[in-house]
Design a protein around this motif. Structure first.
Motif, mmCIF file in Angstrom:
data_model
loop_
_atom_site.group_PDB
_atom_site.id
_atom_site.type_symbol
_atom_site.label_atom_id
_atom_site.label_comp_id
_atom_site.label_asym_id
_atom_site.label_seq_id
_atom_site.Cartn_x
_atom_site.Cartn_y
_atom_site.Cartn_z
ATOM 1 N N GLU A 46 0.415 -1.109 0.025
ATOM 2 C CA GLU A 46 -0.153 -0.276 0.121
ATOM 3 C C GLU A 46 1.096 1.351 0.163
ATOM 4 N N PHE A 47 1.845 1.262 0.495
ATOM 5 C CA PHE A 47 2.877 2.171 0.567
ATOM 6 C C PHE A 47 3.809 2.841 -1.089
ATOM 7 N N CYS A 48 3.575 1.503 -1.582
ATOM 8 C CA CYS A 48 4.125 1.496 -3.085
ATOM 9 C C CYS A 48 2.504 2.641 -3.963
ATOM 10 N N ALA A 49 1.692 1.532 -3.844
ATOM 11 C CA ALA A 49 0.483 2.404 -4.029
ATOM 12 C C ALA A 49 0.008 3.605 -4.241
ATOM 13 N N LYS A 50 0.306 3.922 -3.263
ATOM 14 C CA LYS A 50 0.288 5.623 -2.917
ATOM 15 C C LYS A 50 0.898 6.281 -3.380
ATOM 16 N N THR A 51 2.077 5.566 -4.336
ATOM 17 C CA THR A 51 2.912 7.166 -4.791
ATOM 18 C C THR A 51 3.169 6.218 -6.151
ATOM 19 N N ASN A 104 12.520 2.005 -3.015
ATOM 20 C CA ASN A 104 13.217 1.386 -4.276
ATOM 21 C C ASN A 104 12.502 0.960 -5.443
ATOM 22 N N LEU A 105 11.489 0.128 -4.947
ATOM 23 C CA LEU A 105 10.332 -0.211 -5.956
ATOM 24 C C LEU A 105 10.034 0.358 -6.738
ATOM 25 N N VAL A 106 9.207 1.032 -6.205
ATOM 26 C CA VAL A 106 8.524 2.462 -7.101
ATOM 27 C C VAL A 106 9.104 2.986 -8.091
ATOM 28 N N GLU A 107 10.829 3.297 -7.836
ATOM 29 C CA GLU A 107 11.790 3.992 -8.843
ATOM 30 C C GLU A 107 12.299 3.152 -9.603
ATOM 31 N N MET A 108 12.020 1.768 -9.483
ATOM 32 C CA MET A 108 11.970 1.004 -9.890
ATOM 33 C C MET A 108 11.483 0.589 -11.380
ATOM 34 N N LEU A 109 10.226 0.440 -11.296
ATOM 35 C CA LEU A 109 8.679 0.907 -12.027
ATOM 36 C C LEU A 109 8.815 1.716 -12.566
ATOM 37 N N ARG A 110 9.070 3.128 -12.024
ATOM 38 C CA ARG A 110 9.065 3.699 -12.787
ATOM 39 C C ARG A 110 10.471 4.027 -14.583
ATOM 40 N N MET A 111 11.253 4.319 -13.693
ATOM 41 C CA MET A 111 12.230 3.675 -14.880
ATOM 42 C C MET A 111 11.611 2.378 -15.724
ATOM 43 N N ILE A 112 11.097 1.195 -15.909
ATOM 44 C CA ILE A 112 10.683 1.184 -16.579
ATOM 45 C C ILE A 112 9.718 1.710 -17.545
ATOM 46 N N ASP A 113 8.975 2.350 -17.090
ATOM 47 C CA ASP A 113 7.332 2.963 -17.860
ATOM 48 C C ASP A 113 8.164 3.972 -18.264
ATOM 49 N N LYS A 114 9.415 4.758 -17.856
ATOM 50 C CA LYS A 114 9.553 5.881 -18.621
ATOM 51 C C LYS A 114 11.360 5.295 -20.097
ATOM 52 N N GLY A 115 11.262 3.972 -19.906
ATOM 53 C CA GLY A 115 12.022 2.969 -21.524
ATOM 54 C C GLY A 115 13.125 2.702 -20.898
ATOM 55 N N LEU A 116 13.988 3.915 -19.216
ATOM 56 C CA LEU A 116 15.135 3.413 -19.106
ATOM 57 C C LEU A 116 15.700 2.155 -19.124
ATOM 58 N N LYS A 143 14.625 -7.371 -13.629
ATOM 59 C CA LYS A 143 14.638 -7.950 -12.890
ATOM 60 C C LYS A 143 16.422 -8.594 -12.216
ATOM 61 N N SER A 144 17.669 -8.151 -13.101
ATOM 62 C CA SER A 144 18.743 -7.862 -12.557
ATOM 63 C C SER A 144 18.993 -7.099 -11.409
ATOM 64 N N VAL A 145 18.394 -5.937 -11.511
ATOM 65 C CA VAL A 145 18.531 -4.599 -11.048
ATOM 66 C C VAL A 145 18.039 -5.212 -9.419
ATOM 67 N N PHE A 146 16.955 -5.262 -9.383
ATOM 68 C CA PHE A 146 15.545 -6.208 -8.305
ATOM 69 C C PHE A 146 16.653 -6.449 -7.478
ATOM 70 N N LYS A 147 17.715 -8.255 -8.140
ATOM 71 C CA LYS A 147 18.564 -8.821 -7.996
ATOM 72 C C LYS A 147 19.566 -8.055 -6.779
ATOM 73 N N ASP A 148 20.030 -7.149 -7.369
ATOM 74 C CA ASP A 148 21.391 -5.774 -6.403
ATOM 75 C C ASP A 148 21.172 -5.134 -5.305
ATOM 76 N N MET A 149 19.165 -4.786 -5.732
ATOM 77 C CA MET A 149 19.024 -3.718 -5.041
ATOM 78 C C MET A 149 18.766 -4.948 -3.712
ATOM 79 N N PHE A 150 18.042 -6.133 -3.821
ATOM 80 C CA PHE A 150 17.649 -7.464 -2.873
ATOM 81 C C PHE A 150 19.256 -7.372 -2.454
ATOM 82 N N LYS A 151 20.012 -7.319 -2.334
ATOM 83 C CA LYS A 151 21.304 -7.419 -1.901
ATOM 84 C C LYS A 151 21.453 -6.323 -1.219
#
Ligand SMILES: [Zn+2]
Lengths: 97, 485
Positions: free
Chosen positions: B336-341, B376-388, B395-403
Motif C-alpha cells: 500500500e505504501f508503493c500504491a500510494k505513489t 526502491n521498487l517504485v523508482e524501479m517501476l518508473r524507470m521501466i515505464d520511462k523506457g530507461l 530483474k537484475s537491478v531488483f536482485k542487486d537492490m535486494f542485496k
C-alpha cells in the motif's frame, strides 16, 4: 448442613502433598467441622440484596505502568536454591518410573 | 463406521509488554538464566503483585478483535496446583470472570466460511521454564532438570475455542488466522520457536450413534504448524482405530513426540485436577467501563480479513495476489505504501508476489527485514515505464537492490545498464547482424519468419540485453522487408 468426611480430608491432604497419620486425619476432621459449623452460622444472616464480594476493601482498578525496574542479581535470586546447576535451580528427578 | 470429530484449541500467547505481569522485571527473551527475576516472580512469601495495565489493555484488544463481550467486572483467581515451574503453588489466572467471553472467529476454507466460537479470552502469568538435561532435552529421557525464572510472570494470554473444529484443515486454518490477527494487533510477536505462541488441543472422536460419549484427549506440545497437523492427524487416526476395534477410549493427556511423529501418554506423575480456584486476595477486581473499551477499540487496526477484502476491491487485484500481499501486515503495508505513489497496483503486486517473494523465501526472511524499501521498487517501476531499463534488466537491478538496498538509478549507472533506445545506434548494430548472417537472411526471405527471433537474440547479445526490444523489432522488420524487394 454437609459435614467434612475422612475422605475429604484425605483428598485435600493429597492435593497439598501432605502425608497425614490416621490420628491426624481424625483430628482434622473434627477441627475442620468446627470451622465449617462456624461458617454455617454466618450463612444464617439474610444477605438478599447484598452484592457478592471477594475483597474486604472497596478498591478497584489498581494498576502499574509497563515500566521495567531493576531485577535482583542472579546470585541473590539463586541463593535460596539447595542446589544450583548451570545457573538454574536444580530439581530432583521428575519422572516416576 | 461413521465418526464425529470435535476439536477445541487452547492457545497461549506471551504478550509484548516490556515488564512482567505483576512485577517490573524485564520480559526480554534470551537473557542468561535467572537474571530477570525478583521476589515477586520468584514466588517468595509476603510479596505483593501489582497488575501491569498494558497487559489488560492488550487482553481487551484481543478480546474485541475476536468479537468477544468485554466483562464489565473482571478479576483474578488463584489456580492451585503443584508443579516445579510454579513456586507459589498457585498460578494467578482468571476463572469465572475472564476479560472476554463468547466471541468467534470466521475461518475460510476453499471459499467456504466456517464460524469457530471463542469461549473465552483471559490473562494469566506464565510459569518458569523447565530445562531438562540429557541426550534429547526431553523430559522422558532427562537425567536432571533445572529452572529458569526469567519466563516466570510474563503476561500470558489464553484463548480458548469451543470444540467446533471438525478436522485438521480447519484446525490449521484457525491457528493461522488467529496468529495473523494477533500479529496485526501487535500485542505479541507470536514467535513459535521461542514458545511465545503455544497450542494445546482437545480431541474427541466418537461413533456417530454414540451421542453421550464425552471422552476427550488432551494433546500437548504442538509447537509448530507442522506438529499441529501431524499430531492431530495421528491422534484422530489412533482414536478411530480403537473405536473400530470396539475398544474404549479414556480421558488422558498425551504428549506429541516430534521424533516419532506420534502421541504418547504423559509419564509425569498425574495430579488430580482439582484447582480449588478462589479470588486472588492480593489483587482487587477490575471494572472495565465503556470509555475504556472505546479507547482500546480505537487502537485496533484494520484486521486481515477486512483488509484483504478492501485491497482486492480498491486495487482490483486477483485473489491469489491479495492472499500473498495480506499474508503479513508488513507485506500489506509495503504494497500500500508503493500504491500510494505509483499508479499501477498490478505491476507492484507482480514484483512483490514474484521476485520479492522468491528472494525472501530464498533468504528465509520477512519483508520488513529485507533491504528493498517501497521507494526502491517504485523508482524501479518508473524507470521501466520511462523506457530507461528493460523488464529483463529490471530483474537484475531488483536482485542487486535486494542485496544492497541501493536505489535503482545508482545500480543502473554504476553497471551501465541504461536501455539503448537510440535508433541510429540500434540500426547500426542490426546492420552488423544482418551482414554477418547472409544464410539466415536467405531463410527469412524464403518465408521462414521464425528466424526473426535469432536476429533479435543476436542484437540483444551484442548490447548485453540493453537494447529496447520494441525498437529492435521495428527496425529489424523494416530492414528485412526492404531487402525482399
Ligand atoms: Zn519479577
Amino acid at each position: 448442613m454437609e459435614k467434612i468426611s475422612i475422605e475429604d480430608v484425605k483428598h485435600v491432604a493429597k492435593l497439598a502433598e501432605l502425608d497425614l497419620t490416621e490420628e491426624e486425619i481424625n483430628k482434622f476432621v473434627d477441627q475442620l467441622n468446627i470451622v465449617l459449623e462456624h461458617a454455617g452460622k454466618i450463612s444464617e444472616i439474610d444477605t438478599s440484596g447484598v452484592e457478592p464480594t471477594s475483597h474486604a476493601i472497596d478498591f478497584k482498578n489498581v494498576f502499574r505502568d509497563d515500566i521495567v525496574k531493576k531485577s535482583v542479581n542472579k546470585e541473590d535470586a539463586l541463593s535460596n536454591s539447595q542446589k544450583i546447576v548451570q545457573d538454574l535451580f536444580e530439581l530432583p528427578l521428575m519422572i516416576e518410573e | 463406521m461413521d465418526f464425529e470429530i470435535k476439536i477445541g484449541l487452547e492457545t497461549h500467547v506471551e504478550l509484548l509488554t516490556d515488564s512482567k505481569m505483576f512485577c517490573g522485571c524485564s520480559t526480554k527473551f534470551g537473557s542468561p538464566p535467572n537474571t530477570q527475576t525478583c521476589p515477586i516472580c520468584l514466588g517468595h512469601p509476603g510479596t505483593l503483585p501489582v497488575i501491569n495495565k498494558k497487559a489488560i489493555n492488550y487482553t481487551i484488544k484481543v478480546a474485541l478483535a475476536l468479537n468477544c463481550k468485554i466483562a464489565n467486572f473482571t478479576q483474578f483467581h488463584r489456580k492451585n496446583y503443584f508443579y516445579p515451574d510454579l513456586p507459589k503453588g498457585y498460578q494467578i489466572s482468571q476463572y469465572d470472570l475472564p476479560v472476554g467471553l463468547n466471541g468467534y472467529l470466521d475461518i475460510e476454507l476453499d471459499g467456504n466460511k466456517k464460524r469457530i466460537r471463542i469461549s473465552r479470552v483471559h490473562i494469566e502469568e506464565d510459569t518458569a521454564k523447565l530445562i531438562h538435561f540429557g541426550k534429547t532435552g526431553r523430559i522422558s529421557e532427562a537425567v536432571g532438570s533445572g529452572l529458569d525464572f526469567n519466563r516466570s510472570g510474563i503476561p500470558l494470554l489464553e484463548i480458548v475455542s469451543a470444540p467446533d473444529i471438525e478436522n485438521v484443515e480447519q484446525a490449521k486454518a484457525y491457528v493461522v488466522l488467529l496468529k495473523r490477527i494477533l500479529e496485526y494487533l501487535e500485542i505479541s510477536d507470536c514467535n513459535m520457536e521461542e514458545g511465545k505462541f503455544r497450542i494445546d488441543t482437545n480431541i474427541s472422536v466418537r461413533k456417530k450413534e454414540d451421542i453421550y460419549s464425552k471422552v476427550r484427549t488432551e494433546l500437548k506440545n504442538l509447537n509448530s504448524f507442522r506438529f499441529l497437523e501431524k499430531g492431530l492427524s495421528y491422534e484422530i487416526k489412533r482414536q478411530k482405530e480403537i473405536l473400530s476395534k470396539g475398544q474404549k477410549l479414556y480421558m488422558e493427556t498425551r504428549h506429541f513426540d516430534s521424533e516419532t511423529m506420534t502421541t504418547k501418554p504423559m509419564r509425569v506423575k498425574e495430579v488430580a485436577e482439582d484447582y480449588r480456584y478462589f479470588p486472588e486476595p492480593d489483587l482487587v477486581p477490575m471494572i472495565i467501563d465503556k470509555k475504556w473499551v472505546e479507547e482500546i477499540k480505537k487502537t485496533i487496526p484494520e484486521l486481515p480479513y477486512r483488509r484483504a477484502k478492501r485491497i482486492k476491491e480498491q486495487y482490483n487485484l486477483p485473489n491469489n495476489d491479495v492472499q500473498i500481499i495480506t499474508s503479513t501486515k508488513e507485506m500489506a503495508d509495503f504494497f500500500e505504501f508503493c500504491a500510494k505513489t505509483y499508479p499501477y497496483p498490478k505491476k507492484i503486486s507482480n514484483w512483490i508476489t514474484g521476485d520479492m517473494l522468491y528472494y525472501l523465501n530464498q533468504e528465509q526472511i520477512q519483508i520488513e527485514e529485507c533491504k528493498i524499501k517501497p521507494q526502491n521498487l517504485v523508482e524501479m517501476l518508473r524507470m521501466i515505464d520511462k523506457g530507461l531499463i528493460s523488464g529483463k534488466i529490471a530483474k537484475s537491478v531488483f536482485k542487486d537492490m535486494f542485496k544492497t538496498g541501493e536505489m535503482p538509478e545508482t545500480i543502473v549507472r554504476r553497471k551501465g545498464l541504461e536501455q539503448i533506445s537510440d535508433v541510429e545506434k540500434i540500426s547500426n548494430i542490426i546492420d552488423e547482424v544482418i551482414n554477418g548472417n547472409p544464410d539466415v537472411v536467405k531463410q527469412y526471405l524464403s518465408g521462414k519468419e521464425q528466424v526473426l527471433a535469432f536476429f533479435i537474440g543476436q542484437v540483444m547479445k551484442k548490447t548485453k540485453g540493453k537494447a529496447n526490444p520494441r525498437i529492435v523489432n521495428d527496425i529489424l522488420k523494416k530492414k528485412l522487408k526492404r531487402m525482399s524487394f
